[in-house]
Scaffold this motif. Structure first.
Motif, PDB file in Angstrom:
ATOM      1  N   ARG A   1       0.691  -1.149  -0.097  1.00 21.61           N
ATOM      2  CA  ARG A   1       0.146  -0.090  -0.027  1.00 21.61           C
ATOM      3  C   ARG A   1       0.998   1.174   0.312  1.00 21.61           C
ATOM      4  N   VAL A   2       0.756   2.171  -0.995  1.00 15.79           N
ATOM      5  CA  VAL A   2       1.525   3.348  -1.216  1.00 15.79           C
ATOM      6  C   VAL A   2       0.794   4.610  -0.977  1.00 15.79           C
ATOM      7  N   VAL A   3       1.030   5.302  -0.206  1.00 14.49           N
ATOM      8  CA  VAL A   3       0.243   6.857   0.025  1.00 14.49           C
ATOM      9  C   VAL A   3       1.253   8.012  -0.040  1.00 14.49           C
ATOM     10  N   ASN A   4       1.561   8.498  -0.995  1.00 14.21           N
ATOM     11  CA  ASN A   4       2.714   9.627  -1.353  1.00 14.21           C
ATOM     12  C   ASN A   4       3.902   8.895  -1.000  1.00 14.21           C
ATOM     13  N   SER A   5       4.554   9.593   0.066  1.00  8.42           N
ATOM     14  CA  SER A   5       5.991   9.019  -0.035  1.00  8.42           C
ATOM     15  C   SER A   5       6.355   7.988   1.158  1.00  8.42           C
ATOM     16  N   ILE A   6       5.082   7.342   1.411  1.00  8.96           N
ATOM     17  CA  ILE A   6       5.176   6.242   2.589  1.00  8.96           C
ATOM     18  C   ILE A   6       4.418   5.165   1.883  1.00  8.96           C
ATOM     19  N   ALA A   7       5.087   3.924   2.504  1.00  6.83           N
ATOM     20  CA  ALA A   7       4.199   2.759   2.080  1.00  6.83           C
ATOM     21  C   ALA A   7       4.623   1.717   3.178  1.00  6.83           C
ATOM     22  N   VAL A   8       3.499   0.720   3.086  1.00  6.90           N
ATOM     23  CA  VAL A   8       3.666  -0.604   4.043  1.00  6.90           C
ATOM     24  C   VAL A   8       3.408  -1.748   3.083  1.00  6.90           C
ATOM     25  N   ALA A   9       4.339  -2.629   3.188  1.00  6.23           N
ATOM     26  CA  ALA A   9       4.303  -3.960   2.535  1.00  6.23           C
ATOM     27  C   ALA A   9       4.070  -5.252   3.406  1.00  6.23           C
ATOM     28  N   GLU A  10       3.175  -5.979   3.177  1.00  9.41           N
ATOM     29  CA  GLU A  10       2.923  -7.160   4.195  1.00  9.41           C
ATOM     30  C   GLU A  10       3.560  -8.698   3.292  1.00  9.41           C
ATOM     31  N   VAL A  11       4.556  -9.087   3.785  1.00 13.07           N
ATOM     32  CA  VAL A  11       5.051 -10.147   3.463  1.00 13.07           C
ATOM     33  C   VAL A  11       5.088 -11.472   4.136  1.00 13.07           C
ATOM     34  N   LYS A  12       5.321 -12.448   3.583  1.00 18.56           N
ATOM     35  CA  LYS A  12       5.651 -13.859   4.247  1.00 18.56           C
ATOM     36  C   LYS A  12       6.652 -14.320   3.832  1.00 18.56           C
ATOM     37  N   VAL A  13       7.546 -14.593   5.027  1.00 22.41           N
ATOM     38  CA  VAL A  13       8.825 -15.332   4.874  1.00 22.41           C
ATOM     39  C   VAL A  13       8.797 -16.498   5.488  1.00 22.41           C
ATOM     40  N   THR A  14       9.204 -17.754   4.864  1.00 24.69           N
ATOM     41  CA  THR A  14       9.212 -19.028   5.476  1.00 24.69           C
ATOM     42  C   THR A  14      10.558 -19.457   5.315  1.00 24.69           C
ATOM     43  N   MET A  15      11.267 -19.787   6.478  1.00 23.76           N
ATOM     44  CA  MET A  15      12.729 -20.138   6.457  1.00 23.76           C
ATOM     45  C   MET A  15      12.963 -20.957   7.983  1.00 23.76           C
ATOM     46  N   TYR A  16      13.913 -21.953   7.493  1.00 24.21           N
ATOM     47  CA  TYR A  16      14.279 -22.643   8.964  1.00 24.21           C
ATOM     48  C   TYR A  16      12.830 -23.250   9.219  1.00 24.21           C
ATOM     49  N   ASP A  17      12.492 -23.239  10.577  1.00 20.22           N
ATOM     50  CA  ASP A  17      11.507 -23.558  11.242  1.00 20.22           C
ATOM     51  C   ASP A  17      10.460 -22.561  11.619  1.00 20.22           C
ATOM     52  N   PHE A  18      10.565 -21.319  10.777  1.00 18.56           N
ATOM     53  CA  PHE A  18       9.647 -20.309  11.207  1.00 18.56           C
ATOM     54  C   PHE A  18       9.103 -19.805   9.960  1.00 18.56           C
ATOM     55  N   VAL A  19       7.759 -19.261  10.196  1.00 20.61           N
ATOM     56  CA  VAL A  19       6.941 -18.697   9.228  1.00 20.61           C
ATOM     57  C   VAL A  19       6.630 -17.204   9.699  1.00 20.61           C
ATOM     58  N   TYR A  20       7.203 -16.240   9.005  1.00 18.70           N
ATOM     59  CA  TYR A  20       7.271 -14.987   9.584  1.00 18.70           C
ATOM     60  C   TYR A  20       6.264 -14.137   8.753  1.00 18.70           C
ATOM     61  N   GLN A  21       5.292 -13.300   9.475  1.00 19.62           N
ATOM     62  CA  GLN A  21       4.449 -12.650   9.027  1.00 19.62           C
ATOM     63  C   GLN A  21       4.984 -11.084   9.249  1.00 19.62           C
ATOM     64  N   GLU A  22       5.290 -10.298   8.102  1.00 17.09           N
ATOM     65  CA  GLU A  22       5.994  -9.004   8.479  1.00 17.09           C
ATOM     66  C   GLU A  22       5.380  -7.854   7.912  1.00 17.09           C
ATOM     67  N   PHE A  23       5.462  -6.950   8.379  1.00 21.12           N
ATOM     68  CA  PHE A  23       4.911  -5.455   8.221  1.00 21.12           C
ATOM     69  C   PHE A  23       6.126  -4.605   7.900  1.00 21.12           C
ATOM     70  N   LEU A  24       6.270  -4.202   6.598  1.00 22.94           N
ATOM     71  CA  LEU A  24       7.402  -3.546   6.396  1.00 22.94           C
ATOM     72  C   LEU A  24       7.237  -2.037   5.805  1.00 22.94           C
ATOM     73  N   SER A  25       7.548  -1.008   6.681  1.00 24.57           N
ATOM     74  CA  SER A  25       7.355   0.331   6.506  1.00 24.57           C
ATOM     75  C   SER A  25       8.352   1.049   5.591  1.00 24.57           C
ATOM     76  N   PHE A  26       7.940   1.526   4.593  1.00 20.24           N
ATOM     77  CA  PHE A  26       9.009   2.209   3.577  1.00 20.24           C
ATOM     78  C   PHE A  26       8.766   3.727   3.513  1.00 20.24           C
ATOM     79  N   HIS A  27       9.788   4.383   3.355  1.00 25.33           N
ATOM     80  CA  HIS A  27       9.463   5.785   2.966  1.00 25.33           C
ATOM     81  C   HIS A  27      10.618   6.349   1.885  1.00 25.33           C
ATOM     82  N   GLN A  28       9.976   6.994   0.983  1.00 27.71           N
ATOM     83  CA  GLN A  28      10.838   7.624  -0.057  1.00 27.71           C
ATOM     84  C   GLN A  28      11.674   8.636   0.277  1.00 27.71           C
ATOM     85  N   ILE A  29      12.825   8.382  -0.015  1.00 31.00           N
ATOM     86  CA  ILE A  29      14.025   9.463   0.588  1.00 31.00           C
ATOM     87  C   ILE A  29      14.909   9.772  -0.530  1.00 31.00           C
ATOM     88  N   ASP A  30      14.876  10.988  -1.083  1.00 30.62           N
ATOM     89  CA  ASP A  30      15.849  11.357  -2.007  1.00 30.62           C
ATOM     90  C   ASP A  30      15.303  10.644  -3.324  1.00 30.62           C
TER      91      ASP A  30
END
Length: 156
Positions: free
Chosen positions: A106-135
């Motif tokens: 989801r992108v709003v102007n210069s900010i964004a949030v990505a929801e991802v799932k990462v499966t590795m080793y014995d883990f399943v990670y639900q991740e919320f990653l905040s982005f900012h557009q800088i320069d």
């Protein structure tokens, strides 16, 4: 004459607003694609290969990481996180399955949030990653994770 001028003025405004909306949609698509590209070619690949040089290109230097792993609180700054990645066996070297998938961006102007799932080793990670557009560059500025391997995820 006044009617013709009024119609001409309203037509120009209508065409102008359509052009603005089209530009906003194109910008939104371009920004979403840029973040998707970062996630696919640098974020997931960097985690999988344990490549901290590649991962470093994704993050803002002040990034903080929070969440829970196997029910335990997780809080690190970027330096601590990258040190952990550097000193562990990479998922690639372990030979265990790895999967990174983008669930939403989801992108709003210069900010964004990505929801991802990462499966590795014995883990399943639900991740919320905040982005900012800088320069003009999208950088990950905050990472929230939860290990959901043993838990049901509540859907919206």
């Amino acid at each position: 004459m006044k009617t013709i001028l009024l119609i001409a003025l309203l037509s120009c405004q209508w065409w102008g607003s359509k052009a603005q909306n089209k530009n906003k949609m194109e910008s939104l698509k371009a920004n979403t694609a840029a973040i998707s590209e970062i996630l696919e070619t640098r974020y997931f690949k960097g985690i999988y290969e344990g490549d901290i040089a590649l991962l470093s290109t994704v993050y803002h230097p002040g990034t903080l990481l929070f969440g829970d792993v196997k029910g335990q609180p997780y809080a690190k700054n970027l330096e601590q996180y990258l040190d952990g990645v550097k000193n562990r066996q990479s998922p690639k070297a372990s030979g265990k399955p790895f999967k990174g998938e983008i669930q939403d961006i989801r992108v709003v102007n210069s900010i964004a949030v990505a929801e991802v799932k990462v499966t590795m080793y014995d883990f399943v990670y639900q991740e919320f990653l905040s982005f900012h557009q800088i320069d003009g560059k999208w950088l990950l500025v905050n990472k929230m994770i939860a290990d959901i391997a043993d838990h049901a995820v509540i859907e919206r």
